[in-house]
Design a protein around this motif. Sequence first.
Motif, PDB file in Angstrom:
ATOM      1  N   LEU A 125     -25.398 -61.259  18.825  1.00 18.85           N
ATOM      2  CA  LEU A 125     -26.753 -61.307  18.281  1.00 18.85           C
ATOM      3  C   LEU A 125     -27.739 -60.616  19.215  1.00 18.85           C
ATOM      4  O   LEU A 125     -28.603 -59.845  18.776  1.00 18.85           O
ATOM      5  CB  LEU A 125     -27.144 -62.775  18.085  1.00 18.85           C
ATOM      6  CG  LEU A 125     -28.285 -63.099  17.141  1.00 18.85           C
ATOM      7  CD1 LEU A 125     -28.085 -62.462  15.782  1.00 18.85           C
ATOM      8  CD2 LEU A 125     -28.397 -64.609  16.983  1.00 18.85           C
ATOM      9  N   LEU A 126     -27.580 -60.891  20.511  1.00 18.89           N
ATOM     10  CA  LEU A 126     -28.452 -60.240  21.499  1.00 18.89           C
ATOM     11  C   LEU A 126     -28.299 -58.729  21.421  1.00 18.89           C
ATOM     12  O   LEU A 126     -29.274 -57.975  21.480  1.00 18.89           O
ATOM     13  CB  LEU A 126     -28.075 -60.703  22.914  1.00 18.89           C
ATOM     14  CG  LEU A 126     -28.707 -61.988  23.423  1.00 18.89           C
ATOM     15  CD1 LEU A 126     -28.095 -62.398  24.747  1.00 18.89           C
ATOM     16  CD2 LEU A 126     -30.214 -61.818  23.596  1.00 18.89           C
ATOM     17  N   ASN A 127     -27.070 -58.295  21.273  1.00 15.76           N
ATOM     18  CA  ASN A 127     -26.784 -56.863  21.184  1.00 15.76           C
ATOM     19  C   ASN A 127     -27.400 -56.287  19.907  1.00 15.76           C
ATOM     20  O   ASN A 127     -28.004 -55.213  19.922  1.00 15.76           O
ATOM     21  CB  ASN A 127     -25.263 -56.684  21.199  1.00 15.76           C
ATOM     22  CG  ASN A 127     -24.879 -55.226  21.297  1.00 15.76           C
ATOM     23  OD1 ASN A 127     -25.497 -54.478  22.051  1.00 15.76           O
ATOM     24  ND2 ASN A 127     -23.897 -54.820  20.512  1.00 15.76           N
ATOM     25  N   ALA A 159     -33.680 -63.330  16.496  1.00 18.68           N
ATOM     26  CA  ALA A 159     -32.331 -63.743  16.919  1.00 18.68           C
ATOM     27  C   ALA A 159     -32.205 -65.265  16.875  1.00 18.68           C
ATOM     28  O   ALA A 159     -31.194 -65.801  16.413  1.00 18.68           O
ATOM     29  CB  ALA A 159     -32.052 -63.231  18.332  1.00 18.68           C
ATOM     30  N   ARG A 160     -33.243 -65.956  17.327  1.00 20.62           N
ATOM     31  CA  ARG A 160     -33.203 -67.423  17.298  1.00 20.62           C
ATOM     32  C   ARG A 160     -33.137 -67.937  15.855  1.00 20.62           C
ATOM     33  O   ARG A 160     -32.430 -68.896  15.553  1.00 20.62           O
ATOM     34  CB  ARG A 160     -34.449 -67.990  17.991  1.00 20.62           C
ATOM     35  CG  ARG A 160     -34.427 -69.504  18.102  1.00 20.62           C
ATOM     36  CD  ARG A 160     -35.695 -70.056  18.716  1.00 20.62           C
ATOM     37  NE  ARG A 160     -36.847 -69.771  17.872  1.00 20.62           N
ATOM     38  CZ  ARG A 160     -38.108 -70.002  18.218  1.00 20.62           C
ATOM     39  NH1 ARG A 160     -38.366 -70.517  19.400  1.00 20.62           N
ATOM     40  NH2 ARG A 160     -39.091 -69.720  17.395  1.00 20.62           N
ATOM     41  N   ALA A 161     -33.880 -67.257  14.982  1.00 22.60           N
ATOM     42  CA  ALA A 161     -33.893 -67.670  13.576  1.00 22.60           C
ATOM     43  C   ALA A 161     -32.525 -67.464  12.927  1.00 22.60           C
ATOM     44  O   ALA A 161     -32.206 -68.105  11.932  1.00 22.60           O
ATOM     45  CB  ALA A 161     -34.963 -66.903  12.812  1.00 22.60           C
ATOM     46  N   LEU A 162     -31.722 -66.548  13.505  1.00 20.58           N
ATOM     47  CA  LEU A 162     -30.446 -66.199  12.857  1.00 20.58           C
ATOM     48  C   LEU A 162     -29.229 -66.878  13.466  1.00 20.58           C
ATOM     49  O   LEU A 162     -28.148 -66.821  12.887  1.00 20.58           O
ATOM     50  CB  LEU A 162     -30.245 -64.680  12.947  1.00 20.58           C
ATOM     51  CG  LEU A 162     -31.254 -63.837  12.179  1.00 20.58           C
ATOM     52  CD1 LEU A 162     -31.017 -62.367  12.442  1.00 20.58           C
ATOM     53  CD2 LEU A 162     -31.175 -64.138  10.698  1.00 20.58           C
ATOM     54  N   GLY A 178     -29.999 -56.755  27.754  1.00 22.37           N
ATOM     55  CA  GLY A 178     -30.469 -56.655  29.140  1.00 22.37           C
ATOM     56  C   GLY A 178     -31.606 -57.616  29.467  1.00 22.37           C
ATOM     57  O   GLY A 178     -32.020 -57.718  30.621  1.00 22.37           O
ATOM     58  N   ARG A 179     -32.124 -58.321  28.475  1.00 22.94           N
ATOM     59  CA  ARG A 179     -33.279 -59.206  28.704  1.00 22.94           C
ATOM     60  C   ARG A 179     -32.919 -60.686  28.514  1.00 22.94           C
ATOM     61  O   ARG A 179     -33.809 -61.538  28.423  1.00 22.94           O
ATOM     62  CB  ARG A 179     -34.420 -58.837  27.741  1.00 22.94           C
ATOM     63  CG  ARG A 179     -34.835 -57.388  27.793  1.00 22.94           C
ATOM     64  CD  ARG A 179     -35.542 -57.053  29.101  1.00 22.94           C
ATOM     65  NE  ARG A 179     -36.934 -57.462  29.060  1.00 22.94           N
ATOM     66  CZ  ARG A 179     -37.658 -57.774  30.127  1.00 22.94           C
ATOM     67  NH1 ARG A 179     -37.088 -57.746  31.328  1.00 22.94           N
ATOM     68  NH2 ARG A 179     -38.922 -58.110  30.014  1.00 22.94           N
ATOM     69  N   ALA A 180     -31.634 -60.962  28.492  1.00 19.18           N
ATOM     70  CA  ALA A 180     -31.181 -62.321  28.174  1.00 19.18           C
ATOM     71  C   ALA A 180     -31.741 -63.377  29.124  1.00 19.18           C
ATOM     72  O   ALA A 180     -32.028 -64.495  28.714  1.00 19.18           O
ATOM     73  CB  ALA A 180     -29.661 -62.376  28.191  1.00 19.18           C
ATOM     74  N   LEU A 190     -37.858 -71.684  29.502  1.00 19.72           N
ATOM     75  CA  LEU A 190     -36.420 -71.380  29.336  1.00 19.72           C
ATOM     76  C   LEU A 190     -36.223 -69.877  29.149  1.00 19.72           C
ATOM     77  O   LEU A 190     -37.030 -69.226  28.479  1.00 19.72           O
ATOM     78  CB  LEU A 190     -35.864 -72.105  28.105  1.00 19.72           C
ATOM     79  CG  LEU A 190     -35.835 -73.630  28.125  1.00 19.72           C
ATOM     80  CD1 LEU A 190     -35.201 -74.159  26.842  1.00 19.72           C
ATOM     81  CD2 LEU A 190     -35.069 -74.147  29.331  1.00 19.72           C
ATOM     82  N   PRO A 191     -35.146 -69.313  29.719  1.00 24.23           N
ATOM     83  CA  PRO A 191     -34.902 -67.890  29.516  1.00 24.23           C
ATOM     84  C   PRO A 191     -34.606 -67.582  28.037  1.00 24.23           C
ATOM     85  O   PRO A 191     -34.298 -68.485  27.257  1.00 24.23           O
ATOM     86  CB  PRO A 191     -33.683 -67.596  30.397  1.00 24.23           C
ATOM     87  CG  PRO A 191     -33.100 -68.907  30.744  1.00 24.23           C
ATOM     88  CD  PRO A 191     -34.168 -69.936  30.609  1.00 24.23           C
ATOM     89  N   VAL A 192     -34.703 -66.305  27.714  1.00 27.59           N
ATOM     90  CA  VAL A 192     -34.535 -65.858  26.331  1.00 27.59           C
ATOM     91  C   VAL A 192     -33.230 -66.373  25.725  1.00 27.59           C
ATOM     92  O   VAL A 192     -33.215 -66.894  24.606  1.00 27.59           O
ATOM     93  CB  VAL A 192     -34.569 -64.309  26.292  1.00 27.59           C
ATOM     94  CG1 VAL A 192     -34.107 -63.792  24.938  1.00 27.59           C
ATOM     95  CG2 VAL A 192     -35.985 -63.818  26.580  1.00 27.59           C
ATOM     96  N   ILE A 193     -32.154 -66.275  26.481  1.00 26.76           N
ATOM     97  CA  ILE A 193     -30.840 -66.667  25.944  1.00 26.76           C
ATOM     98  C   ILE A 193     -30.839 -68.147  25.546  1.00 26.76           C
ATOM     99  O   ILE A 193     -30.275 -68.519  24.515  1.00 26.76           O
ATOM    100  CB  ILE A 193     -29.714 -66.357  26.965  1.00 26.76           C
ATOM    101  CG1 ILE A 193     -28.329 -66.648  26.383  1.00 26.76           C
ATOM    102  CG2 ILE A 193     -29.869 -67.129  28.251  1.00 26.76           C
ATOM    103  CD1 ILE A 193     -27.684 -65.470  25.773  1.00 26.76           C
TER     104      ILE A 193
END
Lengths: 301, 225
Positions: free
Chosen positions: B120-122, B148-151, B128-130, B93-96
């Motif tokens: 959160l990504l920002n 980011a996933r943890a948050l 740019g890596r989503a 799965l992609p990062v996002i």
Amino acid sequence: MKAWLDMMRAVLTRDAGADRVVPPAGFTVWLTVFTSGAMAFLTVFALALSLASGRLAESWDNELARSATLRISAPAGQMAEQTAAALKVLEQTPGVASARALSDAEQQALLEPWFGPDLPIDSLPVPQLIEVIETEDGYDSEGLRLRLQAEVPGAVLDEHTRWRRPLIAAAAKLRALGWVSILLIGAATGAMVTLAANAALAANSRVIAVLRLVGATDSYIASAFVRRFTLRTLIGAAGGTLLGLIAVLLMPGAGDAGAFLTGLRFQGLHWIFPFFVPPLAALVAFLATGYAARRVLERLD
Amino acid sequence: MIELENVAYSYGGEALLTDMSLSLPAGSFHFLTGPSGAGKTTFLKLCYGALRPTSGALRLFGEDLAAFDRDAVALARRRIGVVHQDCQFLDHLPVIENIALPLSVSGLAAQDQEDNLQELLNWVGLTGRANALPPELSGGERQRAALARALILSPDIILADEPTGNVDWEMSQRLLRLLVELNKMGKTVMIATHDLALIRAAKAQVQARVLRISDGSIQAAGADL
């Protein structure tokens, strides 16, 4: 029970996120689709065989029940006399409901499949046939035989029961065998799907660990696998059923010349039965995968 | 938030942790240090319910962990953000989507949280890596994605196991700043690390308590830290 209901709800409610958490690749995809397809194909055949056997048993039972044939072989000059004597004996026999001599036309119709329609029956030494219908209590066949032997020497009593009963029993056993086959096919499908699901769950233990890390419940994790296996089984079984139906359609029907007994095609409402095969296969897959998933998740805890 | 009372944990008959008593109050910042193999990861796993104490009492959000079934543990975990050293992503799965995973398992639609996700990504610098797959990320990017996933579910507690283990000094300082920032927002933070330089750098930014696991027991670390 609640866990199963939660899982059923999760399987029926499409969640694009949950659908994607399990990697799509793997041999279990084709294994499940192929197995369920093959099993559905076999189920359709077993169903057709079972239903045809049932019809056969019923038809023999109905058509030949409580009937016998008396065959009189005598020189042309004595035929009428012996026929009359035989009818008289039959009239006086307790347990005989009715007896009648077949007409020439009826006898010709019986011989037509072997000798064709233009058989000159009058010029051939064809025995006279008498159709005997029993009452519910039946007659004493040994007593009748002895009396016929004494009074109508050319008469031979042919009781259908003697060969009908084993045939009906055989047809009934064939029908039961068909249903047992269907149960075995269902069990084999469940076992195969369980094995495939176990393999998929074991291969995805890392996925399960990640899902647990982020707070996934057992129902969520199980439903991701169960939904996938249920859908694959449904698709495979639908394909197998379709092919099975086509194959059954190509079989001789009851009215075809090749259908010497009853025909293997489904008849009337029986055509509906095969359409239950894919949803039933999917239900088997749902239960088998759900059980496998719960066991694996407990073990991985 | 998390309380341990005489907690012990054994595996295969061998006592790994013994008689641990500790409280992690809301908004606190803890470092957990000790030699490799001392039991830091085991301690963190106890804290988020992945392991259960062999003896003693562990309370999560005021409830005794012993009374939790697997579903209750799963629900509690949604209030605890965990960052592992190896990040643990779903590589297909992609990062996002990996970051949005906790939303999916919680029954929240990622589309409804699109603004939060982008923010959160920002915040972790991965806009740019989503759409990259996890194996395509650098060590630092993976750690930030894991953070980011943890948050994403705005947890009360963040547990990080060697979050700077695979990144360079600059990146570890960046991750530390993010964790300190979270603590200032009121989150309870515990970081397991053997990186003493990181601990010193953190103590300059936040009031952190340093705990040391050694010989199966836990104690406050010396003043040199």
